[in-house]
Design a protein around this motif. Sequence first.
Motif, PDB file in Angstrom:
ATOM      1  N   LYS A 162     -11.129  -2.666  -9.894  1.00  0.00           N
ATOM      2  CA  LYS A 162     -11.896  -2.897  -8.678  1.00  0.00           C
ATOM      3  C   LYS A 162     -11.157  -2.536  -7.394  1.00  0.00           C
ATOM      4  CE  LYS A 162     -14.551  -6.724 -10.698  1.00  0.00           C
ATOM      5  NZ  LYS A 162     -14.897  -8.178 -10.587  1.00  0.00           N
ATOM      6  N   PHE A 163      -9.816  -2.362  -7.497  1.00  0.00           N
ATOM      7  CA  PHE A 163      -9.025  -2.152  -6.288  1.00  0.00           C
ATOM      8  C   PHE A 163      -7.975  -1.066  -6.493  1.00  0.00           C
ATOM      9  CE2 PHE A 163     -10.336  -6.601  -6.515  1.00  0.00           C
ATOM     10  CZ  PHE A 163     -11.093  -6.703  -5.355  1.00  0.00           C
ATOM     11  N   VAL A 164      -7.699  -0.336  -5.414  1.00  0.00           N
ATOM     12  CA  VAL A 164      -6.642   0.672  -5.381  1.00  0.00           C
ATOM     13  C   VAL A 164      -5.616   0.229  -4.342  1.00  0.00           C
ATOM     14  CG1 VAL A 164      -6.072   3.026  -4.611  1.00  0.00           C
ATOM     15  CG2 VAL A 164      -7.957   2.656  -6.208  1.00  0.00           C
ATOM     16  N   TYR A 165      -4.328   0.445  -4.665  1.00  0.00           N
ATOM     17  CA  TYR A 165      -3.229   0.081  -3.761  1.00  0.00           C
ATOM     18  C   TYR A 165      -2.385   1.323  -3.501  1.00  0.00           C
ATOM     19  CZ  TYR A 165      -4.542  -4.639  -5.166  1.00  0.00           C
ATOM     20  OH  TYR A 165      -5.243  -5.792  -5.410  1.00  0.00           O
ATOM     21  N   ALA A 166      -1.919   1.469  -2.261  1.00  0.00           N
ATOM     22  CA  ALA A 166      -1.057   2.594  -1.901  1.00  0.00           C
ATOM     23  C   ALA A 166       0.065   2.105  -0.992  1.00  0.00           C
ATOM     24  CB  ALA A 166      -1.850   3.694  -1.200  1.00  0.00           C
ATOM     25  N   GLY A 216       6.059   3.702   7.657  1.00  0.00           N
ATOM     26  CA  GLY A 216       5.120   2.722   8.177  1.00  0.00           C
ATOM     27  C   GLY A 216       5.297   1.363   7.526  1.00  0.00           C
ATOM     28  N   ASP A 217       5.974   1.328   6.363  1.00  0.00           N
ATOM     29  CA  ASP A 217       6.323   0.085   5.658  1.00  0.00           C
ATOM     30  C   ASP A 217       5.115  -0.816   5.432  1.00  0.00           C
ATOM     31  OD1 ASP A 217       8.940   0.901   5.551  1.00  0.00           O
ATOM     32  OD2 ASP A 217       9.529  -0.164   7.358  1.00  0.00           O
ATOM     33  N   SER A 218       4.046  -0.232   4.900  1.00  0.00           N
ATOM     34  CA  SER A 218       2.836  -1.009   4.664  1.00  0.00           C
ATOM     35  C   SER A 218       2.269  -0.734   3.280  1.00  0.00           C
ATOM     36  CB  SER A 218       1.772  -0.685   5.718  1.00  0.00           C
ATOM     37  OG  SER A 218       1.330   0.658   5.592  1.00  0.00           O
ATOM     38  N   LEU A 219       1.462  -1.683   2.805  1.00  0.00           N
ATOM     39  CA  LEU A 219       0.714  -1.545   1.561  1.00  0.00           C
ATOM     40  C   LEU A 219      -0.761  -1.553   1.905  1.00  0.00           C
ATOM     41  CD1 LEU A 219       2.678  -4.158  -0.591  1.00  0.00           C
ATOM     42  CD2 LEU A 219       2.908  -1.685  -0.686  1.00  0.00           C
ATOM     43  N   ALA A 220      -1.480  -0.535   1.462  1.00  0.00           N
ATOM     44  CA  ALA A 220      -2.911  -0.447   1.716  1.00  0.00           C
ATOM     45  C   ALA A 220      -3.675  -0.982   0.519  1.00  0.00           C
ATOM     46  CB  ALA A 220      -3.310   1.002   1.989  1.00  0.00           C
ATOM     47  N   VAL A 221      -4.722  -1.762   0.786  1.00  0.00           N
ATOM     48  CA  VAL A 221      -5.573  -2.329  -0.257  1.00  0.00           C
ATOM     49  C   VAL A 221      -6.979  -1.772  -0.075  1.00  0.00           C
ATOM     50  CG1 VAL A 221      -6.459  -4.428  -1.325  1.00  0.00           C
ATOM     51  CG2 VAL A 221      -4.206  -4.447  -0.226  1.00  0.00           C
ATOM     52  N   PHE A 222      -7.483  -1.082  -1.096  1.00  0.00           N
ATOM     53  CA  PHE A 222      -8.818  -0.483  -1.048  1.00  0.00           C
ATOM     54  C   PHE A 222      -9.743  -1.154  -2.070  1.00  0.00           C
ATOM     55  CE2 PHE A 222      -5.884   2.929   0.144  1.00  0.00           C
ATOM     56  CZ  PHE A 222      -6.488   3.493   1.258  1.00  0.00           C
ATOM     57  N   ASP A 266      -7.490  -3.965   3.558  1.00  0.00           N
ATOM     58  CA  ASP A 266      -6.371  -4.707   4.136  1.00  0.00           C
ATOM     59  C   ASP A 266      -5.149  -3.811   4.235  1.00  0.00           C
ATOM     60  OD1 ASP A 266      -5.086  -6.890   5.223  1.00  0.00           O
ATOM     61  OD2 ASP A 266      -4.751  -7.927   3.322  1.00  0.00           O
ATOM     62  N   GLU A 267      -4.252  -4.167   5.139  1.00  0.00           N
ATOM     63  CA  GLU A 267      -2.964  -3.500   5.305  1.00  0.00           C
ATOM     64  C   GLU A 267      -1.909  -4.591   5.376  1.00  0.00           C
ATOM     65  OE1 GLU A 267      -2.040  -1.682   9.129  1.00  0.00           O
ATOM     66  OE2 GLU A 267      -1.384   0.115   8.078  1.00  0.00           O
ATOM     67  N   VAL A 268      -0.920  -4.534   4.483  1.00  0.00           N
ATOM     68  CA  VAL A 268       0.049  -5.610   4.327  1.00  0.00           C
ATOM     69  C   VAL A 268       1.450  -5.080   4.619  1.00  0.00           C
ATOM     70  CG1 VAL A 268       0.996  -7.322   2.723  1.00  0.00           C
ATOM     71  CG2 VAL A 268      -1.413  -6.647   2.568  1.00  0.00           C
ATOM     72  N   TRP A 269       2.218  -5.837   5.359  1.00  0.00           N
ATOM     73  CA  TRP A 269       3.602  -5.489   5.634  1.00  0.00           C
ATOM     74  C   TRP A 269       4.441  -5.664   4.369  1.00  0.00           C
ATOM     75  CZ3 TRP A 269       7.540  -9.162   8.282  1.00  0.00           C
ATOM     76  CH2 TRP A 269       8.760  -8.486   8.487  1.00  0.00           C
TER      77      TRP A 269
END
Length: 416
Positions: free
Chosen positions: A324-328, A333-339, A351-354
């Motif tokens: 259900k979700f993709v992460y990159a 930029g030191d971030s984790l993207a949640v799709f 979401d965008e996570v540090w």
Amino acid sequence: MNRKLSRRHFTLGALSLTGMGHAYAQSSASSAPQSAKPTSRTICFVGGYTKHGPPGGAGNGEGIAVFEMSRENGSLTPITTFTDIASPSFITLSKDHRFLYALSEISDFNKDGDGSVTAFAVDRSTGSLKKLNVVSSGGAVPAHLSIHHSGRYVLVANYMGGCVAVLPIRSDGSLGEATDVIHNTGPRQPERASDNPEGNFAVSDHSGSHPHMIHSDPSGRFVLADDAGLDRVYVWTLDLTTGTLKPAKKPYYDMLPGSAPRHFEFDRTGKILYNLCEQDSKVIVSTFNPSVGSITNLQSVSTVTSHFRGSTLAAEILISASGKFVYASNRLGDSLAVFKIADDGTLTLEDEVWMHADYGRAMMFDPSGEYLFCANQRSDAVTSFKVDKANGRLSFTENFTAVGSPTTFAFMNTEV
């Protein structure tokens, strides 16, 4: 060799084993405890750059570090480090966890200037490693390896060598010399893509062919490779008898010039392909036809939010076990993207996570999918996040694990 970590650096606490109480049988004479039931452990292998690394890429790591993961809070407790290997910047376990394969991202393994791949036998009850053999990777500075769907070959992407190689897996898990080496060629591409995030000064090396990932599709019929230097996705079939690659009907697909396709993931159906482009930090969503190996683009979506400005380079992409979700991950930029994945496979950035650290590269879920781990190369640390399986959101566990120049993970549950 496996080097035990000394008490002056770490203190290994008592293991907290669940499901192990005493069962008492009541009788008028006495009550005697029954034998406790043993439980498995979760082992985490972490690789990265050592002093012996690629040109200009030496790191602080010591080899393949082995940890036990707490299933309660996602923390990692050191067990040992296998030090007799140079810059194991990518590792992978066989499906049955009997063997581990690690590349060495170097260019001086032999007189031809190749990197190497090491085969290990894994003790499935403890996670300890025993070296089986080492062979040439088929080219300089390998960046990625995977095990073909058949389990019969290791596939290697040699970044500086501009080639991919096929290594046969012997019956004892050791590796044979390459049965095929394919060199990619094509026109020179620009250093930056036209759809760069605003203010992005980071560039990707487009001086020539730079394969960055190679993996079979879920059916095993096709082998795909991302070439970050030529901005192409190559597609082959693999002859399982000879171990040779043959171009598919359409041998490659051009990506946006300068975008540097780096890593990809298939959905569980094998019909949707998510390709992460390094330089412009985009995920390209495509349909994949598992009958003929064709790729048709559906969507391009940024791994950084619209308010981001500055330099960044995308690094790793994952799909949750639920599909259900993709992460990159984004370096610089030191971030984790949640799709969130829609029914048609397209993505919406949720979401965008540090990362809570610097230059996060590889990510991986633990076997339960409860935790997501990130290897932060420049911070010399691994960070972990609790995963909300309902909405995909990540919560920092506040656990930092010291590892020199980490870049890759492998997880397994030990056997009882």
